[in-house]
Design a protein around this motif. Structure first.
Motif, PDB file in Angstrom:
ATOM      1  N   THR A 112     108.097 -34.671 -50.342  1.00 33.06           N
ATOM      2  CA  THR A 112     108.728 -35.438 -49.464  1.00 33.06           C
ATOM      3  C   THR A 112     110.311 -35.130 -49.590  1.00 33.06           C
ATOM      4  OG1 THR A 112     107.123 -37.480 -49.127  1.00 33.06           O
ATOM      5  CG2 THR A 112     109.442 -37.804 -48.250  1.00 33.06           C
ATOM      6  N   VAL A 113     110.960 -34.617 -48.385  1.00 35.38           N
ATOM      7  CA  VAL A 113     112.201 -34.288 -48.526  1.00 35.38           C
ATOM      8  C   VAL A 113     112.940 -35.244 -47.295  1.00 35.38           C
ATOM      9  CG1 VAL A 113     112.016 -32.006 -49.574  1.00 35.38           C
ATOM     10  CG2 VAL A 113     112.273 -32.415 -47.128  1.00 35.38           C
ATOM     11  N   GLU A 114     114.416 -35.488 -47.526  1.00 34.77           N
ATOM     12  CA  GLU A 114     115.395 -35.880 -46.696  1.00 34.77           C
ATOM     13  C   GLU A 114     116.177 -35.071 -46.202  1.00 34.77           C
ATOM     14  OE1 GLU A 114     116.524 -39.768 -48.079  1.00 34.77           O
ATOM     15  OE2 GLU A 114     114.641 -40.845 -47.781  1.00 34.77           O
ATOM     16  N   ARG A 115     116.617 -34.977 -44.992  1.00 32.20           N
ATOM     17  CA  ARG A 115     117.672 -34.119 -44.522  1.00 32.20           C
ATOM     18  C   ARG A 115     118.714 -34.890 -43.532  1.00 32.20           C
ATOM     19  NH1 ARG A 115     115.972 -31.360 -47.886  1.00 32.20           N
ATOM     20  NH2 ARG A 115     115.253 -29.419 -47.988  1.00 32.20           N
ATOM     21  N   PRO A 116     119.867 -34.827 -44.081  1.00 30.08           N
ATOM     22  CA  PRO A 116     120.833 -35.791 -43.248  1.00 30.08           C
ATOM     23  C   PRO A 116     121.245 -34.938 -41.957  1.00 30.08           C
ATOM     24  CG  PRO A 116     121.839 -34.585 -45.096  1.00 30.08           C
ATOM     25  CD  PRO A 116     120.539 -34.567 -45.343  1.00 30.08           C
ATOM     26  N   ILE A 117     121.669 -35.491 -41.078  1.00 28.05           N
ATOM     27  CA  ILE A 117     122.002 -35.219 -39.717  1.00 28.05           C
ATOM     28  C   ILE A 117     123.538 -35.400 -39.588  1.00 28.05           C
ATOM     29  CG2 ILE A 117     121.890 -35.053 -37.310  1.00 28.05           C
ATOM     30  CD1 ILE A 117     119.161 -36.121 -37.500  1.00 28.05           C
ATOM     31  N   ARG A 118     124.251 -34.202 -39.694  1.00 27.85           N
ATOM     32  CA  ARG A 118     125.904 -34.491 -39.579  1.00 27.85           C
ATOM     33  C   ARG A 118     126.309 -35.438 -38.132  1.00 27.85           C
ATOM     34  NH1 ARG A 118     125.782 -29.096 -40.236  1.00 27.85           N
ATOM     35  NH2 ARG A 118     126.560 -28.912 -38.219  1.00 27.85           N
ATOM     36  N   GLU A 119     127.223 -35.884 -38.189  1.00 26.90           N
ATOM     37  CA  GLU A 119     127.847 -36.483 -36.668  1.00 26.90           C
ATOM     38  C   GLU A 119     128.007 -35.524 -35.785  1.00 26.90           C
ATOM     39  OE1 GLU A 119     128.310 -39.724 -36.033  1.00 26.90           O
ATOM     40  OE2 GLU A 119     127.898 -40.756 -37.908  1.00 26.90           O
ATOM     41  N   ASP A 120     128.400 -34.293 -36.017  1.00 28.89           N
ATOM     42  CA  ASP A 120     128.938 -33.183 -35.038  1.00 28.89           C
ATOM     43  C   ASP A 120     127.800 -32.322 -34.927  1.00 28.89           C
ATOM     44  OD1 ASP A 120     128.895 -31.768 -37.394  1.00 28.89           O
ATOM     45  OD2 ASP A 120     130.913 -30.811 -37.419  1.00 28.89           O
ATOM     46  N   GLN A 121     126.451 -32.526 -35.506  1.00 30.16           N
ATOM     47  CA  GLN A 121     125.528 -31.656 -35.273  1.00 30.16           C
ATOM     48  C   GLN A 121     124.890 -31.294 -34.004  1.00 30.16           C
ATOM     49  OE1 GLN A 121     123.256 -31.740 -38.564  1.00 30.16           O
ATOM     50  NE2 GLN A 121     121.400 -30.206 -37.874  1.00 30.16           N
ATOM     51  N   ALA A 122     124.780 -32.370 -33.135  1.00 30.33           N
ATOM     52  CA  ALA A 122     124.513 -32.001 -31.804  1.00 30.33           C
ATOM     53  C   ALA A 122     125.450 -31.283 -30.942  1.00 30.33           C
ATOM     54  CB  ALA A 122     124.146 -33.467 -30.860  1.00 30.33           C
ATOM     55  N   LEU A 123     126.745 -31.380 -31.395  1.00 28.34           N
ATOM     56  CA  LEU A 123     127.779 -30.474 -30.772  1.00 28.34           C
ATOM     57  C   LEU A 123     127.725 -29.199 -30.871  1.00 28.34           C
ATOM     58  CD1 LEU A 123     130.848 -33.171 -31.260  1.00 28.34           C
ATOM     59  CD2 LEU A 123     129.270 -32.900 -29.087  1.00 28.34           C
ATOM     60  N   LEU A 124     127.225 -29.109 -32.225  1.00 29.97           N
ATOM     61  CA  LEU A 124     127.311 -27.636 -32.681  1.00 29.97           C
ATOM     62  C   LEU A 124     125.844 -27.027 -32.251  1.00 29.97           C
ATOM     63  CD1 LEU A 124     128.480 -25.191 -34.355  1.00 29.97           C
ATOM     64  CD2 LEU A 124     127.042 -26.120 -36.410  1.00 29.97           C
ATOM     65  N   TYR A 125     124.952 -27.861 -32.392  1.00 29.33           N
ATOM     66  CA  TYR A 125     123.490 -27.114 -31.726  1.00 29.33           C
ATOM     67  C   TYR A 125     123.508 -26.643 -30.277  1.00 29.33           C
ATOM     68  CZ  TYR A 125     118.599 -26.312 -31.037  1.00 29.33           C
ATOM     69  OH  TYR A 125     117.389 -25.944 -30.413  1.00 29.33           O
ATOM     70  N   ARG A 126     124.315 -27.527 -29.659  1.00 28.32           N
ATOM     71  CA  ARG A 126     124.218 -27.196 -28.220  1.00 28.32           C
ATOM     72  C   ARG A 126     124.907 -25.991 -27.815  1.00 28.32           C
ATOM     73  NH1 ARG A 126     128.580 -29.620 -24.797  1.00 28.32           N
ATOM     74  NH2 ARG A 126     127.043 -30.373 -23.422  1.00 28.32           N
ATOM     75  N   LEU A 127     125.731 -25.314 -28.681  1.00 29.84           N
ATOM     76  CA  LEU A 127     126.466 -24.224 -28.231  1.00 29.84           C
ATOM     77  C   LEU A 127     125.197 -23.093 -28.350  1.00 29.84           C
ATOM     78  CD1 LEU A 127     129.479 -24.192 -30.632  1.00 29.84           C
ATOM     79  CD2 LEU A 127     129.288 -25.066 -28.299  1.00 29.84           C
ATOM     80  N   SER A 128     124.062 -23.099 -28.779  1.00 32.94           N
ATOM     81  CA  SER A 128     122.962 -22.297 -28.706  1.00 32.94           C
ATOM     82  C   SER A 128     122.360 -22.095 -27.309  1.00 32.94           C
ATOM     83  CB  SER A 128     122.082 -22.520 -29.856  1.00 32.94           C
ATOM     84  OG  SER A 128     122.331 -22.286 -31.126  1.00 32.94           O
ATOM     85  N   ARG A 137     113.472 -38.106 -42.499  1.00 34.99           N
ATOM     86  CA  ARG A 137     112.489 -37.958 -44.066  1.00 34.99           C
ATOM     87  C   ARG A 137     111.242 -37.106 -43.480  1.00 34.99           C
ATOM     88  NH1 ARG A 137     112.094 -43.656 -45.398  1.00 34.99           N
ATOM     89  NH2 ARG A 137     113.815 -43.108 -46.868  1.00 34.99           N
ATOM     90  N   ILE A 138     111.048 -36.087 -44.158  1.00 38.18           N
ATOM     91  CA  ILE A 138     110.113 -35.163 -43.889  1.00 38.18           C
ATOM     92  C   ILE A 138     108.987 -35.121 -44.851  1.00 38.18           C
ATOM     93  CG2 ILE A 138     109.601 -32.746 -43.376  1.00 38.18           C
ATOM     94  CD1 ILE A 138     112.670 -32.597 -42.643  1.00 38.18           C
ATOM     95  N   ARG A 139     107.984 -35.668 -44.401  1.00 40.05           N
ATOM     96  CA  ARG A 139     106.497 -35.722 -45.305  1.00 40.05           C
ATOM     97  C   ARG A 139     105.724 -34.333 -45.055  1.00 40.05           C
ATOM     98  NH1 ARG A 139     107.891 -40.870 -43.721  1.00 40.05           N
ATOM     99  NH2 ARG A 139     108.055 -42.468 -45.596  1.00 40.05           N
ATOM    100  N   MET A 140     105.194 -33.888 -46.299  1.00 39.16           N
ATOM    101  CA  MET A 140     104.310 -32.595 -46.055  1.00 39.16           C
ATOM    102  C   MET A 140     103.084 -32.674 -46.782  1.00 39.16           C
ATOM    103  SD  MET A 140     107.538 -30.082 -46.649  1.00 39.16           S
ATOM    104  CE  MET A 140     109.284 -30.436 -46.678  1.00 39.16           C
ATOM    105  N   TRP A 141     102.104 -32.308 -46.109  1.00 43.39           N
ATOM    106  CA  TRP A 141     100.908 -32.280 -46.925  1.00 43.39           C
ATOM    107  C   TRP A 141      99.980 -30.642 -46.708  1.00 43.39           C
ATOM    108  CZ3 TRP A 141     102.218 -36.222 -43.865  1.00 43.39           C
ATOM    109  CH2 TRP A 141     102.038 -37.450 -44.324  1.00 43.39           C
ATOM    110  N   THR A 142      99.938 -30.201 -47.894  1.00 46.29           N
ATOM    111  CA  THR A 142      99.550 -28.724 -47.780  1.00 46.29           C
ATOM    112  C   THR A 142      98.205 -28.295 -47.810  1.00 46.29           C
ATOM    113  OG1 THR A 142      99.481 -28.662 -50.388  1.00 46.29           O
ATOM    114  CG2 THR A 142     101.701 -28.183 -49.169  1.00 46.29           C
ATOM    115  N   VAL A 171     107.615 -36.382 -39.334  1.00 53.43           N
ATOM    116  CA  VAL A 171     109.196 -36.543 -39.370  1.00 53.43           C
ATOM    117  C   VAL A 171     109.481 -38.097 -39.040  1.00 53.43           C
ATOM    118  CG1 VAL A 171     111.243 -35.616 -38.916  1.00 53.43           C
ATOM    119  CG2 VAL A 171     109.313 -34.218 -39.215  1.00 53.43           C
ATOM    120  N   THR A 172     110.238 -38.843 -39.786  1.00 52.91           N
ATOM    121  CA  THR A 172     110.651 -40.120 -39.183  1.00 52.91           C
ATOM    122  C   THR A 172     112.173 -40.365 -39.541  1.00 52.91           C
ATOM    123  OG1 THR A 172     110.336 -41.072 -41.531  1.00 52.91           O
ATOM    124  CG2 THR A 172     108.362 -41.223 -39.743  1.00 52.91           C
ATOM    125  N   ALA A 173     112.911 -41.327 -38.901  1.00 49.79           N
ATOM    126  CA  ALA A 173     114.404 -41.850 -39.132  1.00 49.79           C
ATOM    127  C   ALA A 173     114.376 -42.722 -40.271  1.00 49.79           C
ATOM    128  CB  ALA A 173     114.850 -42.281 -37.867  1.00 49.79           C
TER     129      ALA A 173
END
Length: 282
Positions: free
Chosen positions: A167-183, A249-254, A263-265
């Motif tokens: 299980t790992v956690e990945r924070p989403i930056r406040e500006d992340q959507a603004l940067l991702y939309r440039l793709s 919050r990303i949970r993984m089963w191999t 994936v959950t919030a």
């Protein structure tokens, strides 16, 4: 009826030539949160051109492929009724850092879910060396079902009863959507607070395909030694929204050549974000 299934399935694929270089790849990776810490050797393979590899999720933005078939013959729907229901990417070999390809898009299937229709838009890309990737986007169109068509396959996965292997956690930056939309996804829902309120949200939401890419990167870095060339396919169902500033919050089963993921919030009592998610690998 707005969806003419026979016409949609019979339509000739639409063809376009696309190209990309290291800057497009780096921008996509940065939009997923790559580069933290900036000098980490494991992050430099996503951000530094001399070490660069291409995460397979890049196939969803190369040539701005998302929803590329919504203007196809037989498809005339209200975009306000459209939701991105799921996404599958299958890579036939590692995506080159710089490349040119011919991309074809077509409606591969139309399913009748009763109160809604699901349109499967298939986008395939090939270069001089052969096939590169196949993208299937499942587009959920409210109010367009009930036409007597096939319901379609069920791809639901049962969550394992045992504890996740990682299980790992990945924070989403406040500006992340603004940067991702440039793709290439310029939908104001991800940037304009006033537009987001009209759509029923308190504030702009993150792109589902950004969460999709972040999750694939997390699985790659956690279980595949950061080697994107091991990934052969990746699919998910979009189960809920996530907001910039939250934590995934990303949970993984191999398993045997596969990783099942949920994936959950984290801050919203583990509200579902991605479900029925599977990474296949060598």
């Amino acid at each position: 009826m707005p969806i003419d299934v026979s016409a949609a399935l019979a339509a000739e694929p639409r063809r376009a030539e696309i190209g990309w270089d290291h800057k497009d790849v780096q921008l996509y990776h940065l939009g997923l949160g790559a580069g933290t810490p900036a000098t980490d050797p494991d992050e430099l393979r996503y951000t530094l051109e001399s070490r660069l590899q291409v995460l397979p999720g890049f196939a969803t933005v190369a040539g701005t492929a998302a929803f590329g078939g919504m203007g196809a013959a037989g498809i005339d729907v209200d975009l306000a009724a459209v939701l991105h229901g799921g996404q599958t990417v299958r890579v036939h070999r590692p995506i080159p850092v710089t490349g040119r390809a011919v991309q074809t898009s077509k409606v591969a299937a139309v399913y009748d879910k009763g109160k809604a229709a699901v349109i499967v838009l298939r986008t395939e890309a090939s270069d001089d060396d052969g096939p590169l990737w196949t993208n299937d986007a499942e587009i959920f169109v409210r109010g367009e079902g009930g036409f007597g068509g096939e319901r379609g396959p069920s791809d639901r996965l049962t969550v394992p009863e045992r504890a996740p292997d990682r299980t790992v956690e990945r924070p989403i930056r406040e500006d992340q959507a603004l940067l991702y939309r440039l793709s290439g996804d310029w939908n104001p829902l991800h940037a304009d607070p006033a537009f987001a309120k009209l759509a029923g949200f308190d504030r702009p939401i993150l792109h589902g395909l950004c969460t999709y890419g972040m999750t694939l990167k997390a699985v790659t870095d956690t279980l595949l030694e950061g080697d994107v060339s091991r990934i052969t396919a990746y699919r998910t169902r979009f189960a809920g929204v996530v907001f910039p500033g939250e934590t995934l919050r990303i949970r993984m089963w191999t398993g045997d050549g596969r990783v099942q993921v949920t994936v959950t919030a984290a801050e919203r009592d583990d509200a579902p974000v991605l479900a029925d998610t599977l990474v296949e690998h060598s």
